[in-house]
Motif scaffolding. Structure first.
Motif, PDB file in Angstrom:
ATOM      1  N   THR A  91       0.699  -1.043  -0.002  1.00  0.00           N
ATOM      2  CA  THR A  91       0.120   0.085   0.055  1.00  0.00           C
ATOM      3  C   THR A  91       0.881   1.248  -0.015  1.00  0.00           C
ATOM      4  OG1 THR A  91      -1.975  -1.167   1.210  1.00  0.00           O
ATOM      5  CG2 THR A  91      -1.797   1.444   1.170  1.00  0.00           C
ATOM      6  N   ALA A  92       2.206   1.229   0.663  1.00  0.00           N
ATOM      7  CA  ALA A  92       2.865   2.549   0.603  1.00  0.00           C
ATOM      8  C   ALA A  92       3.333   2.658  -0.556  1.00  0.00           C
ATOM      9  CB  ALA A  92       3.920   2.051   1.835  1.00  0.00           C
ATOM     10  N   GLY A  93       3.777   1.799  -1.241  1.00  0.00           N
ATOM     11  CA  GLY A  93       4.272   1.723  -2.521  1.00  0.00           C
ATOM     12  C   GLY A  93       3.298   2.395  -3.445  1.00  0.00           C
ATOM     13  N   ILE A  94       2.118   2.106  -3.382  1.00  0.00           N
ATOM     14  CA  ILE A  94       0.776   2.541  -4.275  1.00  0.00           C
ATOM     15  C   ILE A  94       0.819   3.932  -3.876  1.00  0.00           C
ATOM     16  CG2 ILE A  94      -1.583   2.345  -4.952  1.00  0.00           C
ATOM     17  CD1 ILE A  94      -1.409  -0.888  -4.442  1.00  0.00           C
ATOM     18  N   TRP A  95       0.646   4.337  -2.721  1.00  0.00           N
ATOM     19  CA  TRP A  95       0.457   5.657  -2.111  1.00  0.00           C
ATOM     20  C   TRP A  95       1.620   6.601  -2.981  1.00  0.00           C
ATOM     21  CZ3 TRP A  95      -2.685   8.500   1.117  1.00  0.00           C
ATOM     22  CH2 TRP A  95      -3.938   8.199   1.450  1.00  0.00           C
ATOM     23  N   VAL A  96       2.974   6.109  -2.688  1.00  0.00           N
ATOM     24  CA  VAL A  96       3.812   7.065  -3.105  1.00  0.00           C
ATOM     25  C   VAL A  96       3.912   7.139  -4.791  1.00  0.00           C
ATOM     26  CG1 VAL A  96       6.525   6.866  -3.706  1.00  0.00           C
ATOM     27  CG2 VAL A  96       5.652   6.249  -1.548  1.00  0.00           C
ATOM     28  N   ALA A  97       3.457   6.030  -5.656  1.00  0.00           N
ATOM     29  CA  ALA A  97       3.376   6.073  -6.934  1.00  0.00           C
ATOM     30  C   ALA A  97       1.951   7.220  -7.147  1.00  0.00           C
ATOM     31  CB  ALA A  97       3.019   4.789  -7.533  1.00  0.00           C
ATOM     32  N   LEU A  98       1.005   7.221  -6.451  1.00  0.00           N
ATOM     33  CA  LEU A  98      -0.111   8.030  -6.675  1.00  0.00           C
ATOM     34  C   LEU A  98       0.399   9.558  -6.384  1.00  0.00           C
ATOM     35  CD1 LEU A  98      -3.024   5.910  -5.738  1.00  0.00           C
ATOM     36  CD2 LEU A  98      -2.333   6.291  -8.016  1.00  0.00           C
ATOM     37  N   HIS A  99       1.159   9.739  -5.191  1.00  0.00           N
ATOM     38  CA  HIS A  99       1.385  11.047  -5.004  1.00  0.00           C
ATOM     39  C   HIS A  99       2.388  11.481  -5.926  1.00  0.00           C
ATOM     40  CE1 HIS A  99       3.087  14.337  -2.637  1.00  0.00           C
ATOM     41  NE2 HIS A  99       4.304  13.973  -3.014  1.00  0.00           N
ATOM     42  N   CYS A 100       3.263  10.699  -6.417  1.00  0.00           N
ATOM     43  CA  CYS A 100       4.258  11.362  -7.646  1.00  0.00           C
ATOM     44  C   CYS A 100       3.558  11.366  -8.834  1.00  0.00           C
ATOM     45  CB  CYS A 100       5.168   9.939  -7.882  1.00  0.00           C
ATOM     46  SG  CYS A 100       6.579   9.674  -6.668  1.00  0.00           S
ATOM     47  N   LEU A 101       2.540  10.706  -9.122  1.00  0.00           N
ATOM     48  CA  LEU A 101       1.443  10.844 -10.474  1.00  0.00           C
ATOM     49  C   LEU A 101       0.904  12.288 -10.128  1.00  0.00           C
ATOM     50  CD1 LEU A 101       0.419  10.156 -13.103  1.00  0.00           C
ATOM     51  CD2 LEU A 101      -1.591   8.771 -11.689  1.00  0.00           C
ATOM     52  N   LEU A 102       0.377  12.470  -9.033  1.00  0.00           N
ATOM     53  CA  LEU A 102      -0.252  13.705  -8.737  1.00  0.00           C
ATOM     54  C   LEU A 102       0.785  14.996  -8.963  1.00  0.00           C
ATOM     55  CD1 LEU A 102      -2.863  13.262  -5.877  1.00  0.00           C
ATOM     56  CD2 LEU A 102      -3.470  13.611  -8.341  1.00  0.00           C
ATOM     57  N   SER A 103       2.067  14.762  -8.245  1.00  0.00           N
ATOM     58  CA  SER A 103       2.986  15.700  -8.633  1.00  0.00           C
ATOM     59  C   SER A 103       3.415  16.092  -9.747  1.00  0.00           C
ATOM     60  CB  SER A 103       4.381  15.421  -7.668  1.00  0.00           C
ATOM     61  OG  SER A 103       3.903  15.227  -6.356  1.00  0.00           O
ATOM     62  N   GLU A 104       3.319  15.054 -10.740  1.00  0.00           N
ATOM     63  CA  GLU A 104       3.936  15.265 -12.074  1.00  0.00           C
ATOM     64  C   GLU A 104       2.688  15.954 -12.937  1.00  0.00           C
ATOM     65  OE1 GLU A 104       7.045  14.810 -13.809  1.00  0.00           O
ATOM     66  OE2 GLU A 104       7.511  14.522 -11.602  1.00  0.00           O
ATOM     67  N   CYS A 105       1.647  15.539 -12.303  1.00  0.00           N
ATOM     68  CA  CYS A 105       0.367  16.243 -13.160  1.00  0.00           C
ATOM     69  C   CYS A 105       0.391  17.835 -12.917  1.00  0.00           C
ATOM     70  CB  CYS A 105      -0.735  15.626 -12.674  1.00  0.00           C
ATOM     71  SG  CYS A 105      -1.404  14.259 -13.449  1.00  0.00           S
ATOM     72  N   LYS A 106       0.718  18.033 -11.571  1.00  0.00           N
ATOM     73  CA  LYS A 106       0.767  19.489 -11.283  1.00  0.00           C
ATOM     74  C   LYS A 106       1.904  20.313 -12.231  1.00  0.00           C
ATOM     75  CE  LYS A 106       1.115  22.551  -7.210  1.00  0.00           C
ATOM     76  NZ  LYS A 106       1.424  22.429  -5.852  1.00  0.00           N
ATOM     77  N   ILE A 107       3.058  19.658 -12.093  1.00  0.00           N
ATOM     78  CA  ILE A 107       4.581  20.130 -12.841  1.00  0.00           C
ATOM     79  C   ILE A 107       4.074  20.475 -14.197  1.00  0.00           C
ATOM     80  CG2 ILE A 107       6.616  19.516 -13.684  1.00  0.00           C
ATOM     81  CD1 ILE A 107       6.944  18.180 -10.857  1.00  0.00           C
ATOM     82  N   ALA A 108       3.320  19.396 -14.871  1.00  0.00           N
ATOM     83  CA  ALA A 108       3.005  19.543 -16.216  1.00  0.00           C
ATOM     84  C   ALA A 108       1.803  20.360 -16.525  1.00  0.00           C
ATOM     85  CB  ALA A 108       2.419  18.117 -16.927  1.00  0.00           C
ATOM     86  N   GLY A 109       1.058  20.992 -15.499  1.00  0.00           N
ATOM     87  CA  GLY A 109       0.242  21.939 -15.663  1.00  0.00           C
ATOM     88  C   GLY A 109      -1.364  21.129 -15.890  1.00  0.00           C
ATOM     89  N   TYR A 110      -1.335  19.983 -15.670  1.00  0.00           N
ATOM     90  CA  TYR A 110      -2.555  19.065 -16.020  1.00  0.00           C
ATOM     91  C   TYR A 110      -3.425  19.075 -14.702  1.00  0.00           C
ATOM     92  CZ  TYR A 110      -5.454  15.233 -17.337  1.00  0.00           C
ATOM     93  OH  TYR A 110      -6.587  14.566 -17.775  1.00  0.00           O
ATOM     94  N   SER A 111      -4.499  19.856 -14.894  1.00  0.00           N
ATOM     95  CA  SER A 111      -5.527  19.998 -13.755  1.00  0.00           C
ATOM     96  C   SER A 111      -7.003  19.643 -13.996  1.00  0.00           C
ATOM     97  CB  SER A 111      -5.482  21.434 -13.347  1.00  0.00           C
ATOM     98  OG  SER A 111      -5.668  22.291 -14.525  1.00  0.00           O
ATOM     99  N   ASP A 112      -7.099  18.307 -14.221  1.00  0.00           N
ATOM    100  CA  ASP A 112      -8.331  17.806 -14.671  1.00  0.00           C
ATOM    101  C   ASP A 112      -9.083  17.460 -13.268  1.00  0.00           C
ATOM    102  OD1 ASP A 112     -10.615  16.024 -14.908  1.00  0.00           O
ATOM    103  OD2 ASP A 112      -9.864  15.475 -17.084  1.00  0.00           O
ATOM    104  N   ALA A 113     -10.157  17.888 -12.548  1.00  0.00           N
ATOM    105  CA  ALA A 113     -10.698  17.637 -11.472  1.00  0.00           C
ATOM    106  C   ALA A 113     -10.894  16.224 -11.331  1.00  0.00           C
ATOM    107  CB  ALA A 113     -11.691  18.730 -10.994  1.00  0.00           C
ATOM    108  N   LYS A 114     -11.526  15.874 -12.408  1.00  0.00           N
ATOM    109  CA  LYS A 114     -12.100  14.566 -12.364  1.00  0.00           C
ATOM    110  C   LYS A 114     -10.974  13.337 -12.247  1.00  0.00           C
ATOM    111  CE  LYS A 114     -15.231  11.202 -15.069  1.00  0.00           C
ATOM    112  NZ  LYS A 114     -15.938  11.158 -16.180  1.00  0.00           N
ATOM    113  N   TYR A 115      -9.979  13.591 -13.045  1.00  0.00           N
ATOM    114  CA  TYR A 115      -8.845  12.784 -12.960  1.00  0.00           C
ATOM    115  C   TYR A 115      -8.189  12.687 -11.543  1.00  0.00           C
ATOM    116  CZ  TYR A 115      -4.240  10.479 -14.537  1.00  0.00           C
ATOM    117  OH  TYR A 115      -3.479   9.613 -14.504  1.00  0.00           O
ATOM    118  N   ARG A 116      -8.053  13.971 -11.058  1.00  0.00           N
ATOM    119  CA  ARG A 116      -7.448  14.091  -9.738  1.00  0.00           C
ATOM    120  C   ARG A 116      -8.289  13.324  -8.707  1.00  0.00           C
ATOM    121  NH1 ARG A 116      -4.397  17.045  -6.054  1.00  0.00           N
ATOM    122  NH2 ARG A 116      -5.390  17.785  -4.259  1.00  0.00           N
ATOM    123  N   ARG A 117      -9.677  13.470  -8.781  1.00  0.00           N
ATOM    124  CA  ARG A 117     -10.552  12.583  -7.894  1.00  0.00           C
ATOM    125  C   ARG A 117     -10.470  11.127  -7.886  1.00  0.00           C
ATOM    126  NH1 ARG A 117     -14.242  16.743  -9.441  1.00  0.00           N
ATOM    127  NH2 ARG A 117     -15.316  15.074 -10.682  1.00  0.00           N
TER     128      ARG A 117
END
Length: 135
Positions: A91-117
């Protein structure tokens, strides 16, 4: 293990030559590089030895729990602890991966609220098996 603890602080460099020169002069004016090397070696060796002892104890316990070779009457609790540890690590591995995914989306300027949810829902759902019932 001793080879991994060795250090030659005289070879260390800083971000700027001026800093390297200043620190070199300070070390030479106090206890010198040899004493600094010995202190770092002792610290590393003591720390590494402690980590190795803890890892061996954990490995022995995990092997007994996995193989069923535990002589204690708490074998089932050992097995459950191993399964829980595995689940927490997964679970910790999945959480880290999802956190990194959200961080990369933010860096890329991708801000789809549905995707974030959706990502946050995945994070919540992956933790669900770890939620224990209160007795």
């Amino acid at each position: 293990a001793s080879d991994h603890c060795q250090v030659d602080t005289k070879k260390a460099e800083c971000g700027s030559p001026a800093d390297t020169d200043m620190i070199t002069k300070l070390v030479e004016a106090t206890h010198g590089f040899e004493k600094l090397n010995r202190e770092i070696f002792s610290f590393r060796k003591e720390t590494l030895t402690g980590m190795l002892n803890a890892a061996k104890s954990f490995s022995d316990w995990a092997t007994e729990a996995h193989d069923g070779s535990s002589s204690s009457s708490g074998h089932e609790s050992d097995k459950r602890a191993m399964q829980t540890l595995r689940d927490v690590a997964n679970t910790a591995g999945i959480w880290v991966a999802l956190h990194c995914l959200l961080s990369e989306c933010k860096i890329a300027g991708y801000s789809d609220a549905k995707y974030r949810r959706h990502i946050l829902c995945m994070a919540h759902n992956c933790a669900r098996p770890l939620m224990w019932e209160l007795a």
